[in-house]
Write a protein that holds these residues in place. Structure first.
Motif, PDB file in Angstrom:
ATOM      1  N   VAL A  73       0.858  -1.180   0.000  1.00 13.13           N
ATOM      2  CA  VAL A  73       0.000   0.000   0.000  1.00 13.13           C
ATOM      3  C   VAL A  73       0.899   1.236   0.000  1.00 13.13           C
ATOM      4  N   ASP A  74       0.395   2.326  -0.520  1.00  9.12           N
ATOM      5  CA  ASP A  74       1.146   3.579  -0.513  1.00  9.12           C
ATOM      6  C   ASP A  74       0.984   4.231   0.861  1.00  9.12           C
ATOM      7  N   PRO A  75       2.029   4.224   1.709  1.00 15.59           N
ATOM      8  CA  PRO A  75       1.917   4.783   3.062  1.00 15.59           C
ATOM      9  C   PRO A  75       1.523   6.256   3.085  1.00 15.59           C
ATOM     10  N   ASP A  76       2.014   7.036   2.123  1.00 16.25           N
ATOM     11  CA  ASP A  76       1.662   8.459   2.071  1.00 16.25           C
ATOM     12  C   ASP A  76       0.163   8.642   1.806  1.00 16.25           C
ATOM     13  N   ALA A  77      -0.380   7.854   0.877  1.00 18.17           N
ATOM     14  CA  ALA A  77      -1.807   7.931   0.578  1.00 18.17           C
ATOM     15  C   ALA A  77      -2.629   7.467   1.780  1.00 18.17           C
ATOM     16  N   LEU A  78      -2.176   6.418   2.447  1.00 11.84           N
ATOM     17  CA  LEU A  78      -2.865   5.928   3.644  1.00 11.84           C
ATOM     18  C   LEU A  78      -2.916   7.019   4.708  1.00 11.84           C
ATOM     19  N   GLU A  79      -1.782   7.658   4.976  1.00 13.47           N
ATOM     20  CA  GLU A  79      -1.743   8.755   5.948  1.00 13.47           C
ATOM     21  C   GLU A  79      -2.682   9.883   5.545  1.00 13.47           C
ATOM     22  N   ASN A  80      -2.649  10.269   4.274  1.00 17.45           N
ATOM     23  CA  ASN A  80      -3.490  11.372   3.799  1.00 17.45           C
ATOM     24  C   ASN A  80      -4.975  11.072   3.953  1.00 17.45           C
ATOM     25  N   ILE A  81      -5.386   9.868   3.596  1.00 20.12           N
ATOM     26  CA  ILE A  81      -6.794   9.486   3.702  1.00 20.12           C
ATOM     27  C   ILE A  81      -7.249   9.489   5.158  1.00 20.12           C
ATOM     28  N   ILE A  82      -6.469   8.863   6.020  1.00 20.54           N
ATOM     29  CA  ILE A  82      -6.856   8.768   7.434  1.00 20.54           C
ATOM     30  C   ILE A  82      -6.842  10.142   8.085  1.00 20.54           C
ATOM     31  N   GLU A  83      -5.811  10.925   7.808  1.00 26.18           N
ATOM     32  CA  GLU A  83      -5.710  12.268   8.386  1.00 26.18           C
ATOM     33  C   GLU A  83      -6.870  13.157   7.933  1.00 26.18           C
ATOM     34  N   GLN A  89     -13.969  14.474  10.676  1.00 31.96           N
ATOM     35  CA  GLN A  89     -14.788  13.632  11.548  1.00 31.96           C
ATOM     36  C   GLN A  89     -15.718  12.726  10.734  1.00 31.96           C
ATOM     37  N   SER A  90     -15.185  12.181   9.657  1.00 35.09           N
ATOM     38  CA  SER A  90     -15.933  11.215   8.862  1.00 35.09           C
ATOM     39  C   SER A  90     -15.346   9.828   9.112  1.00 35.09           C
ATOM     40  N   ASP A  91     -16.210   8.834   9.097  1.00 31.43           N
ATOM     41  CA  ASP A  91     -15.769   7.467   9.350  1.00 31.43           C
ATOM     42  C   ASP A  91     -15.305   6.821   8.057  1.00 31.43           C
ATOM     43  N   VAL A  92     -14.022   6.508   8.016  1.00 29.01           N
ATOM     44  CA  VAL A  92     -13.423   5.869   6.851  1.00 29.01           C
ATOM     45  C   VAL A  92     -12.523   4.756   7.353  1.00 29.01           C
ATOM     46  N   GLU A  93     -12.448   3.688   6.577  1.00 23.79           N
ATOM     47  CA  GLU A  93     -11.454   2.669   6.866  1.00 23.79           C
ATOM     48  C   GLU A  93     -10.810   2.234   5.571  1.00 23.79           C
TER      49      GLU A  93
END
Length: 130
Positions: A73-83, A89-93
């Motif tokens: 997985v792209d760690p930068d994209a993962l960080e951006n999505i979660i952040e 305050q939206s629920d995403v996984e």
């Protein structure tokens, strides 16, 4: 004295808890690790926490203590999505697989690691909760 049976929490790739049969049944996964990161953590700690949780569960061969998420997985994209999700305050996984494990990272900074039920005989023995 009879002991109570141990319950294993399971999920599938899409989170369905319904039982399906047949040759194309989706793989089932058992929860083997759960960790919630302190919400005051910076996003750079998110990726470190994901890697550390995975290393604890996967136990890489040869005492390896690093894991490159870029293979999965792209760690930068993962960080951006979660952040972004956490700040709105939206629920995403975000879900991705590493070897026989399904990894879920949620916008509430929860990391869930599920092991494929077909990978080992009893994943419930490895369950731990931080």
């Amino acid at each position: 004295m009879a002991s109570e049976p141990m319950t294993t929490q399971t999920t599938s790739w899409f989170g369905s808890t319904t039982e399906q049969s047949g040759p194309r049944s989706p793989p089932q996964y058992a929860l083997v690790a759960s960790e919630t990161i302190d919400l005051e953590s910076s996003s750079s700690e998110l990726i470190t926490s994901v890697v550390e949780a995975l290393i604890d569960v996967i136990e890489p061969a040869g005492g390896q203590t690093t894991l490159s998420l870029y293979e999965y997985v792209d760690p930068d994209a993962l960080e951006n999505i979660i952040e972004a999700s956490a700040s709105k305050q939206s629920d995403v996984e975000v879900r991705f697989t590493i070897e026989d494990y399904l990894v879920t990272v949620r916008s509430d900074y929860t990391i869930l690691i599920h092991e494929s039920l077909g990978a080992h005989s009893d994943a419930s023995e490895k369950f731990r909760h931080k």
